[in-house]
Design a protein around this motif. Sequence first.
Motif, mmCIF file in Angstrom:
data_model
loop_
_atom_site.group_PDB
_atom_site.id
_atom_site.type_symbol
_atom_site.label_atom_id
_atom_site.label_comp_id
_atom_site.label_asym_id
_atom_site.label_seq_id
_atom_site.Cartn_x
_atom_site.Cartn_y
_atom_site.Cartn_z
ATOM 1 N N LYS A 53 0.723 -1.173 -0.272
ATOM 2 C CA LYS A 53 -0.032 -0.095 -0.068
ATOM 3 C C LYS A 53 1.026 1.282 -0.035
ATOM 4 C CE LYS A 53 -3.658 1.939 2.363
ATOM 5 N NZ LYS A 53 -4.838 1.869 3.694
ATOM 6 N N HIS A 54 2.115 0.995 0.765
ATOM 7 C CA HIS A 54 2.968 2.303 0.802
ATOM 8 C C HIS A 54 4.406 1.515 1.120
ATOM 9 C CE1 HIS A 54 -0.163 4.994 1.456
ATOM 10 N NE2 HIS A 54 -0.619 4.351 2.278
ATOM 11 N N ALA A 55 5.490 2.023 0.680
ATOM 12 C CA ALA A 55 6.786 1.699 1.138
ATOM 13 C C ALA A 55 7.786 2.634 0.620
ATOM 14 C CB ALA A 55 6.918 0.112 0.158
ATOM 15 N N GLN A 56 8.608 3.127 1.533
ATOM 16 C CA GLN A 56 9.787 4.238 1.038
ATOM 17 C C GLN A 56 10.856 3.577 2.104
ATOM 18 O OE1 GLN A 56 7.959 7.895 2.508
ATOM 19 N NE2 GLN A 56 6.866 7.995 0.529
ATOM 20 N N VAL A 57 12.100 4.100 1.377
ATOM 21 C CA VAL A 57 13.283 3.732 2.149
ATOM 22 C C VAL A 57 14.041 5.083 2.283
ATOM 23 C CG1 VAL A 57 15.640 2.784 1.839
ATOM 24 C CG2 VAL A 57 13.534 1.630 1.062
ATOM 25 N N PHE A 58 14.461 5.450 3.555
ATOM 26 C CA PHE A 58 14.955 6.782 3.834
ATOM 27 C C PHE A 58 16.642 6.546 3.901
ATOM 28 C CE2 PHE A 58 10.506 7.293 4.903
ATOM 29 C CZ PHE A 58 10.241 8.546 4.997
ATOM 30 N N SER A 59 17.344 7.375 3.348
ATOM 31 C CA SER A 59 18.669 7.100 3.376
ATOM 32 C C SER A 59 19.485 8.622 4.066
ATOM 33 C CB SER A 59 19.225 7.032 1.843
ATOM 34 O OG SER A 59 18.842 5.831 1.424
ATOM 35 N N PHE A 60 20.515 8.319 5.039
ATOM 36 C CA PHE A 60 21.016 9.339 5.672
ATOM 37 C C PHE A 60 22.322 8.729 6.134
ATOM 38 C CE2 PHE A 60 18.694 7.040 8.590
ATOM 39 C CZ PHE A 60 19.171 6.844 9.958
ATOM 40 N N CYS A 61 22.984 9.737 6.511
ATOM 41 C CA CYS A 61 24.542 9.366 7.237
ATOM 42 C C CYS A 61 24.903 10.404 8.245
ATOM 43 C CB CYS A 61 25.517 9.523 6.067
ATOM 44 S SG CYS A 61 27.033 8.446 6.231
ATOM 45 N N SER A 62 25.732 9.683 9.189
ATOM 46 C CA SER A 62 26.505 10.569 10.302
ATOM 47 C C SER A 62 27.899 10.737 10.138
ATOM 48 C CB SER A 62 26.132 9.639 11.582
ATOM 49 O OG SER A 62 26.960 10.188 12.462
ATOM 50 N N ALA A 63 28.309 12.069 9.719
ATOM 51 C CA ALA A 63 29.707 12.272 9.563
ATOM 52 C C ALA A 63 30.546 11.604 10.561
ATOM 53 C CB ALA A 63 29.734 13.544 9.163
ATOM 54 N N LYS A 64 29.854 11.849 12.100
ATOM 55 C CA LYS A 64 30.888 11.579 13.072
ATOM 56 C C LYS A 64 30.916 9.864 13.036
ATOM 57 C CE LYS A 64 31.048 11.847 17.977
ATOM 58 N NZ LYS A 64 30.420 12.416 19.112
ATOM 59 N N LEU A 65 29.920 9.295 13.094
ATOM 60 C CA LEU A 65 29.804 7.913 13.470
ATOM 61 C C LEU A 65 30.554 7.405 12.067
ATOM 62 C CD1 LEU A 65 26.598 7.220 15.171
ATOM 63 C CD2 LEU A 65 28.760 7.218 15.948
ATOM 64 N N SER A 66 30.176 7.889 10.833
ATOM 65 C CA SER A 66 30.838 7.102 9.733
ATOM 66 C C SER A 66 32.364 7.171 9.720
ATOM 67 C CB SER A 66 30.120 7.854 8.391
ATOM 68 O OG SER A 66 28.955 7.634 8.265
ATOM 69 N N ARG A 67 32.650 8.462 10.217
ATOM 70 C CA ARG A 67 34.303 8.466 10.244
ATOM 71 C C ARG A 67 34.961 7.615 11.258
ATOM 72 N NH1 ARG A 67 38.506 11.176 8.706
ATOM 73 N NH2 ARG A 67 37.181 12.400 7.326
ATOM 74 N N GLN A 68 34.077 7.416 12.431
ATOM 75 C CA GLN A 68 34.726 6.428 13.351
ATOM 76 C C GLN A 68 34.583 5.081 12.844
ATOM 77 O OE1 GLN A 68 32.059 6.605 16.922
ATOM 78 N NE2 GLN A 68 32.531 4.520 17.313
ATOM 79 N N VAL A 69 33.825 4.332 12.336
ATOM 80 C CA VAL A 69 33.802 3.339 11.735
ATOM 81 C C VAL A 69 34.751 2.858 10.778
ATOM 82 C CG1 VAL A 69 31.410 2.610 12.514
ATOM 83 C CG2 VAL A 69 31.812 3.396 10.288
#
Length: 145
Positions: free
Chosen positions: A74-90
């Motif tokens: 009936k409905h379906a969406q995917v939300f994409s985002f990032c965290s600069a701090k945590l992305s850099r950490q990992v």
Amino acid sequence: MKSHVFAAALVLGTSAAAAQEMVSYSTPLSFDDVTFGLESAITNRGLRVDHISHVGDMLERTRADVGSDIVLFKHAQVFSFCSAKLSRQVMETNPMNITFCPYDIFVAQPSGAEYVTIGFRAFPEGEMQVIHALLDAIVQEAIEE
């Protein structure tokens, strides 16, 4: 008051090599309430939604073109985002953790279902658990009443 939420870790695929885990929660909240809650939970952490994929619309729009008569959502969406701090950490721990970025959370209401499901792909043990915990906290905040 919290909504009645059911958590499940599901395994997709037919073989161990092809299996991919996900974390999902089902809620009686409306699709619009869940997507609003999700966007709010993301932005409340100082993050920005980079992209919203309208997967349900695409599947419905192309249904006849691929020879199907099955309405999946009936409905379906995917939300994409990032965290600069945590992305850099990992990625400082392992630059190949780039494969996990951006982070995606889906919201879906299957055709004919009264419930909405929200979730994300599970992340591997180790440094990516900080991202797993972030996404889980965002998802749970999104479906709080």
